[in-house]
Design a protein around this motif. Sequence first.
Motif, PDB file in Angstrom:
ATOM      1  N   VAL A 192      -6.319  11.654   6.393  1.00 39.02           N
ATOM      2  CA  VAL A 192      -7.735  11.293   6.247  1.00 39.02           C
ATOM      3  C   VAL A 192      -8.033  10.893   4.801  1.00 39.02           C
ATOM      4  O   VAL A 192      -8.656   9.856   4.539  1.00 39.02           O
ATOM      5  N   ALA A 193      -7.595  11.711   3.843  1.00 42.15           N
ATOM      6  CA  ALA A 193      -7.861  11.434   2.426  1.00 42.15           C
ATOM      7  C   ALA A 193      -7.178  10.148   1.977  1.00 42.15           C
ATOM      8  O   ALA A 193      -7.777   9.327   1.263  1.00 42.15           O
ATOM      9  N   ALA A 194      -5.923   9.950   2.371  1.00 50.56           N
ATOM     10  CA  ALA A 194      -5.171   8.765   1.941  1.00 50.56           C
ATOM     11  C   ALA A 194      -5.773   7.491   2.516  1.00 50.56           C
ATOM     12  O   ALA A 194      -5.962   6.504   1.799  1.00 50.56           O
ATOM     13  N   THR A 195      -6.088   7.496   3.802  1.00 50.92           N
ATOM     14  CA  THR A 195      -6.651   6.278   4.399  1.00 50.92           C
ATOM     15  C   THR A 195      -8.069   6.027   3.901  1.00 50.92           C
ATOM     16  O   THR A 195      -8.471   4.875   3.740  1.00 50.92           O
ATOM     17  N   SER A 196      -8.806   7.083   3.596  1.00 49.58           N
ATOM     18  CA  SER A 196     -10.141   6.912   2.997  1.00 49.58           C
ATOM     19  C   SER A 196     -10.032   6.297   1.602  1.00 49.58           C
ATOM     20  O   SER A 196     -10.844   5.443   1.227  1.00 49.58           O
ATOM     21  N   ALA A 197      -9.041   6.734   0.835  1.00 46.71           N
ATOM     22  CA  ALA A 197      -8.829   6.166  -0.503  1.00 46.71           C
ATOM     23  C   ALA A 197      -8.458   4.686  -0.408  1.00 46.71           C
ATOM     24  O   ALA A 197      -8.941   3.866  -1.203  1.00 46.71           O
ATOM     25  N   VAL A 198      -7.629   4.328   0.567  1.00 45.69           N
ATOM     26  CA  VAL A 198      -7.285   2.911   0.771  1.00 45.69           C
ATOM     27  C   VAL A 198      -8.540   2.126   1.128  1.00 45.69           C
ATOM     28  O   VAL A 198      -8.777   1.038   0.586  1.00 45.69           O
ATOM     29  N   ALA A 199      -9.362   2.676   2.024  1.00 45.59           N
ATOM     30  CA  ALA A 199     -10.601   1.995   2.412  1.00 45.59           C
ATOM     31  C   ALA A 199     -11.507   1.791   1.204  1.00 45.59           C
ATOM     32  O   ALA A 199     -12.085   0.704   1.030  1.00 45.59           O
ATOM     33  N   HIS A 200     -11.615   2.814   0.339  1.00 43.85           N
ATOM     34  CA  HIS A 200     -12.451   2.694  -0.854  1.00 43.85           C
ATOM     35  C   HIS A 200     -11.921   1.605  -1.790  1.00 43.85           C
ATOM     36  O   HIS A 200     -12.672   0.762  -2.285  1.00 43.85           O
TER      37      HIS A 200
ATOM     38  N   VAL B 243       0.879  -1.171   0.000  1.00 46.07           N
ATOM     39  CA  VAL B 243       0.000   0.000   0.000  1.00 46.07           C
ATOM     40  C   VAL B 243       0.911   1.213   0.000  1.00 46.07           C
ATOM     41  O   VAL B 243       1.616   1.473   0.973  1.00 46.07           O
ATOM     42  N   ASN B 244       0.919   1.930  -1.118  1.00 42.35           N
ATOM     43  CA  ASN B 244       1.785   3.095  -1.275  1.00 42.35           C
ATOM     44  C   ASN B 244       0.951   4.357  -1.072  1.00 42.35           C
ATOM     45  O   ASN B 244       0.094   4.683  -1.887  1.00 42.35           O
ATOM     46  N   LEU B 245       1.227   5.045   0.039  1.00 39.79           N
ATOM     47  CA  LEU B 245       0.530   6.290   0.341  1.00 39.79           C
ATOM     48  C   LEU B 245       1.355   7.437  -0.216  1.00 39.79           C
ATOM     49  O   LEU B 245       2.173   8.027   0.476  1.00 39.79           O
ATOM     50  N   GLY B 246       1.154   7.725  -1.480  1.00 45.58           N
ATOM     51  CA  GLY B 246       1.898   8.792  -2.128  1.00 45.58           C
ATOM     52  C   GLY B 246       1.308  10.158  -1.789  1.00 45.58           C
ATOM     53  O   GLY B 246       0.197  10.258  -1.279  1.00 45.58           O
ATOM     54  N   ALA B 247       2.068  11.193  -2.077  1.00 47.68           N
ATOM     55  CA  ALA B 247       1.613  12.549  -1.785  1.00 47.68           C
ATOM     56  C   ALA B 247       0.367  12.918  -2.590  1.00 47.68           C
ATOM     57  O   ALA B 247      -0.509  13.619  -2.100  1.00 47.68           O
ATOM     58  N   SER B 248       0.274  12.431  -3.834  1.00 41.38           N
ATOM     59  CA  SER B 248      -0.843  12.817  -4.706  1.00 41.38           C
ATOM     60  C   SER B 248      -1.798  11.674  -5.041  1.00 41.38           C
ATOM     61  O   SER B 248      -2.819  11.897  -5.682  1.00 41.38           O
ATOM     62  N   HIS B 249      -1.462  10.471  -4.618  1.00 42.90           N
ATOM     63  CA  HIS B 249      -2.322   9.315  -4.895  1.00 42.90           C
ATOM     64  C   HIS B 249      -1.976   8.191  -3.932  1.00 42.90           C
ATOM     65  O   HIS B 249      -0.929   8.220  -3.288  1.00 42.90           O
ATOM     66  N   VAL B 250      -2.867   7.218  -3.851  1.00 43.50           N
ATOM     67  CA  VAL B 250      -2.542   5.982  -3.149  1.00 43.50           C
ATOM     68  C   VAL B 250      -2.640   4.852  -4.169  1.00 43.50           C
ATOM     69  O   VAL B 250      -3.388   4.942  -5.146  1.00 43.50           O
ATOM     70  N   SER B 251      -1.855   3.827  -3.942  1.00 43.97           N
ATOM     71  CA  SER B 251      -1.964   2.648  -4.795  1.00 43.97           C
ATOM     72  C   SER B 251      -1.867   1.403  -3.932  1.00 43.97           C
ATOM     73  O   SER B 251      -1.251   1.414  -2.864  1.00 43.97           O
TER      74      SER B 251
ATOM     75  N   GLN C  87      -8.645  -1.316   9.728  1.00 43.61           N
ATOM     76  CA  GLN C  87     -10.108  -1.423   9.722  1.00 43.61           C
ATOM     77  C   GLN C  87     -10.666  -1.814   8.353  1.00 43.61           C
ATOM     78  O   GLN C  87     -11.819  -2.196   8.240  1.00 43.61           O
ATOM     79  N   THR C  88      -9.838  -1.732   7.309  1.00 45.47           N
ATOM     80  CA  THR C  88     -10.288  -2.059   5.952  1.00 45.47           C
ATOM     81  C   THR C  88     -10.160  -3.547   5.641  1.00 45.47           C
ATOM     82  O   THR C  88     -10.613  -3.997   4.597  1.00 45.47           O
ATOM     83  N   GLY C  89      -9.485  -4.298   6.515  1.00 45.92           N
ATOM     84  CA  GLY C  89      -9.198  -5.700   6.226  1.00 45.92           C
ATOM     85  C   GLY C  89      -7.776  -5.900   5.732  1.00 45.92           C
ATOM     86  O   GLY C  89      -7.334  -7.020   5.510  1.00 45.92           O
ATOM     87  N   ILE C  90      -7.064  -4.799   5.539  1.00 45.66           N
ATOM     88  CA  ILE C  90      -5.638  -4.866   5.196  1.00 45.66           C
ATOM     89  C   ILE C  90      -4.875  -4.676   6.507  1.00 45.66           C
ATOM     90  O   ILE C  90      -5.064  -3.681   7.201  1.00 45.66           O
ATOM     91  N   ARG C  91      -4.043  -5.646   6.864  1.00 46.62           N
ATOM     92  CA  ARG C  91      -3.316  -5.595   8.133  1.00 46.62           C
ATOM     93  C   ARG C  91      -1.876  -5.159   7.899  1.00 46.62           C
ATOM     94  O   ARG C  91      -1.068  -5.922   7.362  1.00 46.62           O
ATOM     95  N   PRO C  92      -1.534  -3.950   8.310  1.00 52.92           N
ATOM     96  CA  PRO C  92      -0.152  -3.474   8.144  1.00 52.92           C
ATOM     97  C   PRO C  92       0.830  -4.322   8.959  1.00 52.92           C
ATOM     98  O   PRO C  92       0.577  -4.601  10.129  1.00 52.92           O
ATOM     99  N   THR C  93       1.916  -4.733   8.325  1.00 55.14           N
ATOM    100  CA  THR C  93       2.962  -5.463   9.046  1.00 55.14           C
ATOM    101  C   THR C  93       4.184  -4.599   9.263  1.00 55.14           C
ATOM    102  O   THR C  93       4.933  -4.827  10.198  1.00 55.14           O
ATOM    103  N   VAL C  94       4.384  -3.619   8.382  1.00 55.95           N
ATOM    104  CA  VAL C  94       5.530  -2.719   8.491  1.00 55.95           C
ATOM    105  C   VAL C  94       5.185  -1.419   7.770  1.00 55.95           C
ATOM    106  O   VAL C  94       4.410  -1.428   6.813  1.00 55.95           O
ATOM    107  N   ILE C  95       5.745  -0.324   8.274  1.00 52.48           N
ATOM    108  CA  ILE C  95       5.635   0.959   7.594  1.00 52.48           C
ATOM    109  C   ILE C  95       7.028   1.302   7.084  1.00 52.48           C
ATOM    110  O   ILE C  95       7.991   1.306   7.854  1.00 52.48           O
TER     111      ILE C  95
END
Length: 168
Positions: A48-56, A8-16, A145-153
């Motif tokens: 907020v925007a990045a984690t919401s995009a991941v949730a979506h 999960v890449n939380l980029g400055a302008s997008h998430v992927s 909370q999305t069902g994706i479990r972070p193991t490392v940042i």
Amino acid sequence: MSKKNLIVNLGASHVSISAFRTEGAKLVLEKFYTEDLPPALSDEDWIVAATSAVAHLASSKGIKGTATIIVPSFLLLQKALKVPQVETARQAQIIAFEAQNNIPYPLNEVVWDSQIMATDGVEAEVLLFALRSDQAGRIANTIAQTGIRPTVIQAAPILDVQAQQFVG
């Protein structure tokens, strides 16, 4: 036998969200989803925007599993250091000492790590980076909370070096 990895890449302008698998020595991209973020957000609004995009994406694409989370450099405190090239344990102590002196927050208020970027045999160039614990926790808990479990940042600025070390 293949091993699967979710990034999960939380980029400055997008998430992927990317799903990779390994087959022997090959890395295969199975899935890749992306969502743009609004421009010019404050750090808190960006989280907020990045984690919401991941949730979506996770919800709409049915993505679940363990994942590596990549955070952008604008959330990180970064410091380039030169430390003596000594045995690993001693070098770790030196880097920890430098972290105490170079991170402007108490170390118990940040999640920090370092990456050796290069060495000439005498000195090692080290990138020291830290993320505030409250931001790391908020990102990890919201994504969990999305069902994706972070193991490392992971810190985005070190990924090229890690890729080069992995391949080389």
